[in-house]
Scaffold this active site. Structure first.
Site, mmCIF file in Angstrom:
data_model
loop_
_atom_site.group_PDB
_atom_site.id
_atom_site.type_symbol
_atom_site.label_atom_id
_atom_site.label_comp_id
_atom_site.label_asym_id
_atom_site.label_seq_id
_atom_site.Cartn_x
_atom_site.Cartn_y
_atom_site.Cartn_z
ATOM 1 N N LYS A 170 0.936 -1.262 -0.018
ATOM 2 C CA LYS A 170 -0.063 0.034 0.054
ATOM 3 C C LYS A 170 0.815 1.120 0.048
ATOM 4 C CE LYS A 170 -3.244 2.744 2.707
ATOM 5 N NZ LYS A 170 -3.850 2.987 3.823
ATOM 6 N N GLY A 179 -8.340 9.370 9.270
ATOM 7 C CA GLY A 179 -8.790 9.506 10.669
ATOM 8 C C GLY A 179 -9.835 10.774 10.964
ATOM 9 N N ALA A 215 -9.735 5.552 3.809
ATOM 10 C CA ALA A 215 -9.435 6.726 4.741
ATOM 11 C C ALA A 215 -10.638 7.723 4.983
ATOM 12 C CB ALA A 215 -8.512 7.566 4.401
ATOM 13 N N GLY A 216 -11.045 8.142 6.065
ATOM 14 C CA GLY A 216 -12.001 9.173 6.258
ATOM 15 C C GLY A 216 -13.340 8.655 6.785
ATOM 16 N N THR A 251 -9.355 3.732 11.631
ATOM 17 C CA THR A 251 -9.661 4.571 12.824
ATOM 18 C C THR A 251 -10.957 4.269 13.427
ATOM 19 O OG1 THR A 251 -7.913 6.114 12.246
ATOM 20 C CG2 THR A 251 -9.296 6.879 14.022
#
Length: 257
Positions: free
Chosen positions: A95, A156, A183-184, A206
């Site tokens: 990644k 995050g 992400a997010g 996260t």
């Protein structure tokens, strides 16, 4: 679903950082049904080899590892870290993260494309963490990437899908490339929305690790991803500007004066 010829039954990829304990991580992975977990090479190779317990856990469960170049800010740094990952984990998967902005953790798209080309030419199978920009995606595919991992929102942030239009356009532009929202995402409905756009998978960390109950949240995300994928495959109706009655008017009784 397949990444670089590897067939997977789960559409959830799970990160392994920030969990309260290794035991909670292990239970969350089981609850999620994930077959692929990401791990930071820096954690694995850091002082005291702190990642060895995790690596033993991975080997015992048979999970596939997707090492990442988290924290890298230059092409040289990312390429060097990728080579470390190949030695540590005996995998061609990587990644690829090349970060430019420390506040948003937005990728350095120029460095990302360059690093992707170098690594692809060296035999790596690259999973690039990128934005939803179509031109950047084109360059990454030209560089050898056969998977694209656009962000939903900054890492995050738990903000969900900031640019639905851009993500939808990316899906339409690359119908045959596996796309993973990375992400997010903060809650299961965000993941379901990504799957309803036709995305192939979601990568989380996260949102699960920092939940009050990471194990329950991992399961919730797994169910949401399954529901979103089923909804996409079922071809949902298009939104309408006007109301349409669900009860037919044909055969309605006509009352006289």
């Amino acid at each position: 679903m397949a990444f670089y010829g590897v067939e997977l039954s789960s559409r959830l990829l799970l990160g392994t950082a920030r969990y309260p304990s290794p035991a909670v991580l292990g239970e969350a992975v089981k609850a999620s049904g994930a077959e692929v977990v990401t791990v930071s090479v820096r954690r694995e190779s850091g002082a005291g080899r702190a990642g060895q317990a995790f690596w033993s856990f991975v080997q015992e469960t048979g999970l596939r590892v997707l090492p990442n170049t988290a924290g890298c800010h230059t092409v040289k740094e990312a390429v060097t870290t990728a080579h470390m990952a190949r030695e540590l984990f005996d995998t061609k998967w990587i990644k690829l993260e090349v970060i430019r902005d420390d506040d948003t953790l937005q990728p350095d798209i120029f460095g990302l494309v360059e690093a992707a080309r170098v690594l692809s030419e060296d035999g790596f199978e690259v999973f690039p963490y990128t934005t939803e920009d179509l031109v950047v995606a084109d360059r990454l595919v030209e560089a050898g990437c056969r998977v694209l991992m656009p962000w939903g929102a900054p890492i995050g942030s738990a903000r969900g899908l900031n640019n639905v239009y851009g993500l939808r356009a990316l899906r339409a532009h690359f119908p045959d490339i596996p796309l993973v929202v990375d992400a997010g995402l903060g809650v299961p409905s965000h993941a379901s929305a990504a799957m309803e756009l036709g995305y192939d998978a979601v990568l989380l960390n996260t949102a699960v690790a920092e939940a009050g109950d990471p194990v329950a949240m991992a399961r919730a995300f797994a169910l949401a991803i399954e529901a979103g994928r089923l909804a996409y495959a079922a071809q949902p109706m298009e939104p309408r500007d006007m109301a349409v009655p669900s009860t037919p008017t044909f055969g309605k009784a006509a009352l006289g004066d």
